[in-house]
Design an enzyme around this catalytic site. Structure first.
Site: not given
Ligand code: NAD
Length: 495
Positions: A179, A254, A288, A387
């Protein structure tokens, strides 16, 4: 929308198709803010068709009977096609996501190495013969594929983040529905063309895209999906865990991070500054492992901050297709607003704005944000806690190594960490105390197919890359064979 808008189609069961209801997602070029491509928005029916195709390829036909060595050869063919097409794939990814062409081209070439690594492992998956503690029994284990894998990826490095899932999944004999992110799906459909060229049997690899709540939820909760490999944010991850409560799919996550970079008093300052720049302004901070909490020893704090400000002033912000550009735009307008609002609120909370903090004055269009440095006297600032996924670092100060570690570990995340020191013993001491899945010593933002990648705590679980990750796409079957020349005895006693 211009006449030249590119039109992509889903790749399901070896065929190119539109969404069943004709729905599309328009994707913007974040540098120009103009729609440049469109892709189908998968409906529940489309997702179901992709999963049914993957399930059918798993149990019937060519893929089901292929040897592991043949699978490896096919993955190697895909790798060769990726390497050959890396320049054009890089351009597509850059236009769609705003990442630098110099990086997408290099990264896509390196993605081929990931497939080659897993291709090489395909026929090294071995079971075992067990020295069983029972007479007349021959017992062995087999490593079998798990089944249909749903690979759900975000927009920021899709070629790479797909490779770490698709490589091991295919090597172990699974079939996959990828996806693509609805925010920048184009590179994944260019990639699907290579899957077709490589000759994978229909249904082995399917590529779709769609919105999270329709396409993503339907896929990850589908009863015929047995394994979900997800990269994205923690809030989505938590929904995915709920989705998989329906199908008991095995999950790897993740997720995001708020990684610390500690610079000790004895560090090579130039190396440390390069590491901090790489960790914060590389990929415009949309990484990330961004090392967005910069923790400096008080004795070198002012010197390092001055050097960072000088370097930030020199960063070339502009068109990511230009070879000289060092920072492109953020991928979406909502991402830009998110970064801008956290910086504004952190300054209102009392953070010192050492550099940047706004959209660059010389960019009329595009989701650009200046390389930004905030001074934060303690942890209670939004920029230190959240973040941002943008080019923003928060600088903190420490007095002694224990305090540095305690600041570094004061987070709900645990993906990466950087340590800059010339002391071997200090580097090992700090590496062992930091709670994160990856620690970089005197370097930052490096990856390899050979090195496991993944986080602690809210940065997720499971590891991608490395030989261990292959096992995460298998399950063990134990086979018991009675070798005695007499029939099985008393059925009421388990022996
Ligand atoms: P996101 O979580 O919003 O989306 C990721 C993917 O999940 C998209 O394809 C989206 O459509 C899909 N999705 C959304 N809702 C869903 C649902 N209910 N069910 C199933 N799928 C759903 O993430 P994003 O904003 O695209 O990416 C940024 C995030 O990704 C950041 O947090 C970043 O740190 C993280 N990330 C982590 C890594 C890593 O390896 N640890 C790498 C890159 C990015």
């Amino acid at each position: 929308m211009s006449k030249e808008t590119k039109k992509y189609r889903h790749y399901i069961n070896g065929e190119w198709c539109d969404a069943s209801d004709g729905g599309v997602i328009k994707t913007l070029n974040p540098t120009t803010e103009v729609v440049w491509a469109e892709a189908p928005a998968a409906t529940v029916e489309d997702v179901d068709r992709a999963v049914v195709a993957a399930k059918s390829a798993l149990y019937r036909g060519e893929w089901a009977t292929m040897t592991a060595s043949q699978r490896g050869k096919m993955i190697n063919r895909l790798a060769a096609l990726i390497r050959e097409n890396a320049p054009s794939l890089g351009i597509t990814e850059t236009i769609d996501s705003g990442k630098l062409l110099t990086e997408t081209r290099t990264q896509t070439t390196y993605v081929a190495d990931y497939y080659e690594y897993f291709a090489g492992l395909a026929d090294k998956l071995e079971g075992a013969t067990l020295p069983i503690d029972k007479p007349d029994m021959h017992v062995y284990t087999l490593r079998e594929p798990i089944g249909v894998v749903a690979a759900v990826v975000p927009w920021n490095a899709q070629m790479f983040l797909t490779a770490t899932k698709l490589g091991p999944a295919l090597a172990a004999g699974n079939t996959v529905v990828i996806k693509a992110s609805e925010d920048a799906p184009a590179p994944m459909f260019e990639f699907a063309k290579l899957v077709e060229q490589a000759g994978f049997p229909p249904g082995v690899v399917n590529v779709i895209t769609g919105h999270g709540e329709t396409c993503g939820r339907t896929l990850t909760s589908h009863p015929d999906v047995s394994r979900v490999a997800f990269t994205g944010g923690p809030a989505t991850a938590s929904r995915i865990i709920q989705n998989t409560a329906r199908n008991f799919a095995m999950v790897s996550l993740e997720l995001g991070g708020k990684s610390p970079i500690i610079v000790f008093a004895d560090a090579n300052i130039e190396g440390a500054v390069n590491g901090i720049i790489a960790g914060n302004f590389g990929a415009s901070g949309q990484s990330c492992v961004a090392g967005s909490r910069v923790i400096l020893h008080e004795s070198i704090h002012d010197q390092v901050v001055d050097m960072l400000i000088e370097r930030a002033k020199q960063v070339e912000v502009g068109n990511p297709l230009d070879e000289n550009t060092q920072m492109g735009p953020l991928a979406t307008s909502s991402q830009l607003e998110h970064v801008e609002s956290i910086v504004t609120r952190s300054c209102e909370q009392g953070a010192s704005l050492f550099h940047g903090g706004a959209r660059p004055a010389n960019q009329e269009r595009g989701y650009f944000f200046e390389p930004t440095i905030l001074g934060c006297p303690h942890h209670d600032f939004e920029s230190v806690d959240h973040e941002l996924f943008g080019p923003v670092m928060s600088v903190l100060k420490f007095k002694d190594p224990d305090q540095a570690i305690s600041i570094a570990n004061n987070t709900r995340f645990g993906l990466g960490a950087g340590i800059f020191t010339e002391s071997l013993s200090l580097s090992h001491w700090a590496s062992s105390r930091i709670r994160s899945g990856i620690v970089y010593v005197n370097t930052y933002r490096v990856i390899s197919p050979i090195a496991p990648f993944g986080g602690y705590a809210q940065s997720g679980y499971g590891r991608e890359a490395g030989s261990e990750s292959l096992l995460d796409y298998t399950r063990t079957k134990t086979v018991w064979v009675n070798t005695a020349d007499r029939p099985m005895s008393n059925p009421f006693i388990m022996r």
